[in-house]
Design a protein around this motif. Structure first.
Motif, PDB file in Angstrom:
ATOM      1  N   ASP A 192       0.810  -1.219   0.000  1.00  0.00           N
ATOM      2  CA  ASP A 192       0.000   0.000   0.000  1.00  0.00           C
ATOM      3  C   ASP A 192       0.847   1.273   0.000  1.00  0.00           C
ATOM      4  N   TYR A 193       2.150   1.156   0.309  1.00  0.00           N
ATOM      5  CA  TYR A 193       2.994   2.346   0.378  1.00  0.00           C
ATOM      6  C   TYR A 193       3.399   2.785  -1.028  1.00  0.00           C
ATOM      7  N   GLN A 194       3.043   4.020  -1.381  1.00  0.00           N
ATOM      8  CA  GLN A 194       3.357   4.514  -2.721  1.00  0.00           C
ATOM      9  C   GLN A 194       4.853   4.742  -2.906  1.00  0.00           C
ATOM     10  N   ASP A 195       5.559   5.053  -1.812  1.00  0.00           N
ATOM     11  CA  ASP A 195       6.987   5.352  -1.938  1.00  0.00           C
ATOM     12  C   ASP A 195       7.861   4.109  -1.782  1.00  0.00           C
ATOM     13  N   ALA A 196       7.258   2.930  -1.702  1.00  0.00           N
ATOM     14  CA  ALA A 196       8.039   1.704  -1.539  1.00  0.00           C
ATOM     15  C   ALA A 196       8.852   1.417  -2.802  1.00  0.00           C
ATOM     16  N   VAL A 197      10.055   0.976  -2.613  1.00  0.00           N
ATOM     17  CA  VAL A 197      10.951   0.664  -3.735  1.00  0.00           C
ATOM     18  C   VAL A 197      10.688  -0.769  -4.185  1.00  0.00           C
ATOM     19  N   PRO A 198      10.437  -1.002  -5.453  1.00  0.00           N
ATOM     20  CA  PRO A 198      10.240  -2.390  -5.920  1.00  0.00           C
ATOM     21  C   PRO A 198      11.504  -3.223  -5.667  1.00  0.00           C
ATOM     22  N   ALA A 199      11.330  -4.408  -5.137  1.00  0.00           N
ATOM     23  CA  ALA A 199      12.487  -5.262  -4.842  1.00  0.00           C
ATOM     24  C   ALA A 199      13.263  -5.592  -6.104  1.00  0.00           C
ATOM     25  N   GLU A 200      12.564  -5.661  -7.244  1.00  0.00           N
ATOM     26  CA  GLU A 200      13.218  -5.999  -8.505  1.00  0.00           C
ATOM     27  C   GLU A 200      14.345  -5.019  -8.836  1.00  0.00           C
ATOM     28  N   ARG A 201      14.188  -3.751  -8.394  1.00  0.00           N
ATOM     29  CA  ARG A 201      15.208  -2.745  -8.670  1.00  0.00           C
ATOM     30  C   ARG A 201      16.526  -3.074  -7.966  1.00  0.00           C
ATOM     31  N   THR A 202      16.444  -3.823  -6.876  1.00  0.00           N
ATOM     32  CA  THR A 202      17.659  -4.131  -6.103  1.00  0.00           C
ATOM     33  C   THR A 202      18.322  -5.435  -6.545  1.00  0.00           C
ATOM     34  N   ALA A 270      21.978 -11.389  -5.882  1.00  0.00           N
ATOM     35  CA  ALA A 270      21.618 -10.721  -4.622  1.00  0.00           C
ATOM     36  C   ALA A 270      20.341  -9.925  -4.819  1.00  0.00           C
ATOM     37  N   ILE A 271      19.565  -9.806  -3.742  1.00  0.00           N
ATOM     38  CA  ILE A 271      18.344  -8.998  -3.757  1.00  0.00           C
ATOM     39  C   ILE A 271      18.021  -8.605  -2.320  1.00  0.00           C
ATOM     40  N   VAL A 272      17.463  -7.417  -2.140  1.00  0.00           N
ATOM     41  CA  VAL A 272      17.024  -6.991  -0.808  1.00  0.00           C
ATOM     42  C   VAL A 272      15.734  -7.727  -0.471  1.00  0.00           C
ATOM     43  N   ASN A 273      15.771  -8.519   0.587  1.00  0.00           N
ATOM     44  CA  ASN A 273      14.593  -9.289   0.989  1.00  0.00           C
ATOM     45  C   ASN A 273      13.589  -8.444   1.748  1.00  0.00           C
ATOM     46  N   ASN A 274      14.092  -7.549   2.602  1.00  0.00           N
ATOM     47  CA  ASN A 274      13.210  -6.709   3.415  1.00  0.00           C
ATOM     48  C   ASN A 274      14.004  -5.529   3.930  1.00  0.00           C
ATOM     49  N   ALA A 275      13.324  -4.400   4.083  1.00  0.00           N
ATOM     50  CA  ALA A 275      13.927  -3.207   4.660  1.00  0.00           C
ATOM     51  C   ALA A 275      13.174  -2.870   5.937  1.00  0.00           C
ATOM     52  N   PHE A 276      13.901  -2.824   7.023  1.00  0.00           N
ATOM     53  CA  PHE A 276      13.314  -2.451   8.302  1.00  0.00           C
ATOM     54  C   PHE A 276      13.569  -0.950   8.505  1.00  0.00           C
ATOM     55  N   ARG A 319      11.039   1.932   2.265  1.00  0.00           N
ATOM     56  CA  ARG A 319      10.354   0.640   2.349  1.00  0.00           C
ATOM     57  C   ARG A 319      10.579  -0.129   1.049  1.00  0.00           C
ATOM     58  N   ILE A 320      10.401  -1.432   1.124  1.00  0.00           N
ATOM     59  CA  ILE A 320      10.582  -2.290  -0.043  1.00  0.00           C
ATOM     60  C   ILE A 320       9.244  -2.902  -0.440  1.00  0.00           C
ATOM     61  N   ARG A 321       8.991  -3.019  -1.747  1.00  0.00           N
ATOM     62  CA  ARG A 321       7.789  -3.689  -2.231  1.00  0.00           C
ATOM     63  C   ARG A 321       8.218  -5.037  -2.808  1.00  0.00           C
ATOM     64  N   PRO A 322       7.880  -6.122  -2.131  1.00  0.00           N
ATOM     65  CA  PRO A 322       8.380  -7.435  -2.578  1.00  0.00           C
ATOM     66  C   PRO A 322       7.736  -7.883  -3.873  1.00  0.00           C
ATOM     67  N   GLU A 323       8.446  -8.754  -4.582  1.00  0.00           N
ATOM     68  CA  GLU A 323       7.913  -9.361  -5.794  1.00  0.00           C
ATOM     69  C   GLU A 323       6.838 -10.385  -5.417  1.00  0.00           C
TER      70      GLU A 323
END
Length: 581
Positions: A192-202, A270-276, A319-323
């Protein structure tokens, strides 16, 4: 030429003077010192974590090979937490030595410190434990010689190495159980977060060709080199999330699943799994292939990064948006691993004096609480400065005062086999048959085949006062080798279902338990240890002051109990016997 990196050189081992005046040098200890040059540094002018991992692995491998007398390979590395970074011009000092050898594997302890040549300051960077395996020779599988600890510090690490090995062997199974039952934060919250970064980008994928400089003298790729390549792609992935320079803070325990050789193509993903809020977890996978053969899985690791501001404080991360599918699974598993990581760091890494008396118990931290429980008892037993306070009929009372804490040890011998003593003392419900301090004892839960939680009720310490109760975790261990003791370790834990009540004073035990040594002719030495807390000290204070000898009566009753019941093991409760066979 002065600016070229120098090859790591082992330094001479330090000399120790033992109690008998003998000069002693640990023959497995290897030291390396490296000055950090610009070619070793990252874009921030700090030593690359990958380069440090290569140096650590090289140092540890030299130590392992010195003990084994043959080639060794890196099998696994325990959690590494980097406390500080290291700048260009500073000196890295790495020390490695074999703590303990098992059949064909050995644990190597690695300590890293940093030295500033201009201010003459030194500080700790990290500490790690690596497992190395001796390679097979033409004669077959190598049988490693045993490590013989000579100093108190070596004896302590030797004893703790067996417990760390046990934790490694069951680590993957317990982690998988916890991840499968994870029901933490839902993925939909981040979608739901509009500013979340898509995980695919990482996502990062890179290939490396293994050349002779990347291999050791066995033509296998250096474990440290693989770790360095993995750290490199993980750093790129973390940078893509935060658009800044991340700092590696920790690497979770990992195992090398197979070897890599010269000529291999190593594919690193490598990929970012989650951002705390202040940190992120990056998952890294290394696979190898040659020609048209299928990919071989070499290693998977999870690395935690932070981004530091000008004051070296962690920044808030996007924040991260997971695939879909796999991304959501990785997202949720990262949450579970974060909790496990915090439990591990809180319970295992902190000093014994910093651990609270009662630690909350739950399934996610039971392995680490058990480890801490047994390790604390082993550390207490390894102390060499116990003072004999009193002795009566071969029952001895010793005391030890350290760091404003009083500890005591009661020691006696019985003509009962060590295994029988272990079985009879393992079930605390039977203790009230010989210890008048145990009025009631009930099993709350059998959390694991080697761990049981009890509620124990003891008499009031003052006339007319409230009785005390304790919630105790009992952790049992059989000997790892023939020269090891049986252990029964006790410490307090807290359970939401058993809160303190008005009718009882809740007592706490920081560290207590039995060390049971098998001696000749079915004789057994029993040592009982207790790190006296306010809830325990009143029961033993008159004995320590020499005003009473109730400790003798208690352990005389214990000896009689063991003698009477040594042939009645069949009558023991099932919970005591099922972990035996």
């Amino acid at each position: 030429m002065a600016n070229e990196p120098r090859d790591p050189m082992p330094l001479e081992e330090p000399m120790f003077i033992l109690g008998n005046g003998e000069m002693y040098r640990n023959q497995t200890e290897v030291k390396m010192s490296q000055i950090v040059l610009p070619c070793h540094a990252n874009y921030c002018g700090e030593l690359s974590a990958g380069q440090l991992l290569k140096w650590m692995d090289s140092t540890a491998c030299l130590s392992a090979e010195r003990h084994a007398g043959c080639s060794c390979i890196t099998a696994s590395v325990d959690d590494i937490h980097f406390e500080t970074t290291i700048g260009v011009g500073q000196v890295v000092n790495i020390t490695a030595k074999v703590n303990r050898a098992f059949t064909s594997s050995m644990e190597v302890g690695i300590s890293v410190s940093c030295e500033d040549l201009f201010s003459d300051r030194q500080w700790k960077v990290c500490h790690a434990f690596a497992t190395f395996v001796a390679r097979r020779t033409e004669a077959g599988k190598v049988q490693l010689k045993q490590v013989i600890p000579r100093t108190q510090a070596e004896q302590m690490e030797y004893s703790l190495a067996a417990e760390r090995r046990r934790m490694r062997l069951i680590h993957a199974e317990i982690i998988n159980d916890l991840l499968s039952s994870c029901s933490s934060q839902t993925v939909s919250e981040c979608l739901d977060y509009q500013d979340a970064v898509p995980a695919e980008r990482t996502r990062v994928e890179s290939v490396e060709l293994v050349l002779p400089p990347h291999a050791n003298h066995q033509v296998s790729t250096f474990g440290g080199q693989i770790m360095a390549w993995m750290e490199n792609v993980a750093t790129i992935s973390a940078s893509r999330l935060c658009n800044a320079h991340p700092t590696l803070r920790s690497i979770d325990m990992f195992h090398f699943r197979g070897p890599s050789h010269i000529g291999d193509r190593l594919v690193l993903k490598a990929i970012v799994n989650n951002a705390f809020k202040k940190s992120m977890e990056v998952g890294v996978c290394a696979e190898a292939y040659q020609g048209g053969e299928p990919l071989r899985h070499i290693n998977t690791a999870f690395m935690t990064f932070e981004v530091l501001d000008n004051d070296r404080k962690p920044c808030t991360l996007p924040r991260i948006r997971p695939e879909p599918v796999d991304g959501k699974r990785r997202f949720q598993e990262a949450i579970a691993r974060k909790k496990i990581r915090l439990d591990r760091k809180y319970i295992i890494s902190c000093k014994q004096s910093e651990v609270p008396l009662s630690v909350p118990w739950d399934p996610s931290n039971q392995m680490y609480l058990s480890y801490n429980n047994v390790s604390a008892l082993k550390m207490l037993a390894a102390r060499s400065n116990w003072v004999l306070t009193s002795e009566k009929n071969k029952v001895s009372l010793y005391t030890l005062e350290e760091n404003q804490m009083l500890c005591f040890k009661v020691e006696t011998h019985v003509a009962v086999a060590a295994e029988q003593v272990f079985l009879l003392l393992s079930d605390l419900r039977r203790r009230k048959a010989w210890d008048h301090h145990y009025k009631e004892c009930e099993v709350i839960t059998d959390s694991h085949e080697d761990d049981t939680i009890y509620r124990v009720v003891t008499p009031s310490v003052t006339k007319g006062g409230k009785v005390q109760d304790f919630i105790l975790l009992a952790s049992r261990r059989r000997p790892c080798d023939s020269g090891d003791p049986y252990l029964i370790a006790l410490r307090s834990v807290t359970l939401p279902a058993y809160p303190p009540t008005e009718d009882y004073n809740r007592g706490e035990v920081l560290c207590a338990g039995f060390s049971i040594w098998e001696e000749e002719n079915s004789f057994t030495k029993i040592s009982y240890y207790n790190q006296a807390t306010p809830g325990v000290l009143p029961y033993i204070s008159t004995d320590i002051a020499g005003l009473s000898s109730s400790f003798y009566c208690t352990f005389a009753s214990c000896s009689a109990f063991l003698e009477e019941n040594k042939d009645n093991l069949a009558s023991l409760p099932t919970s005591t016997l099922y972990f035996t066979f």
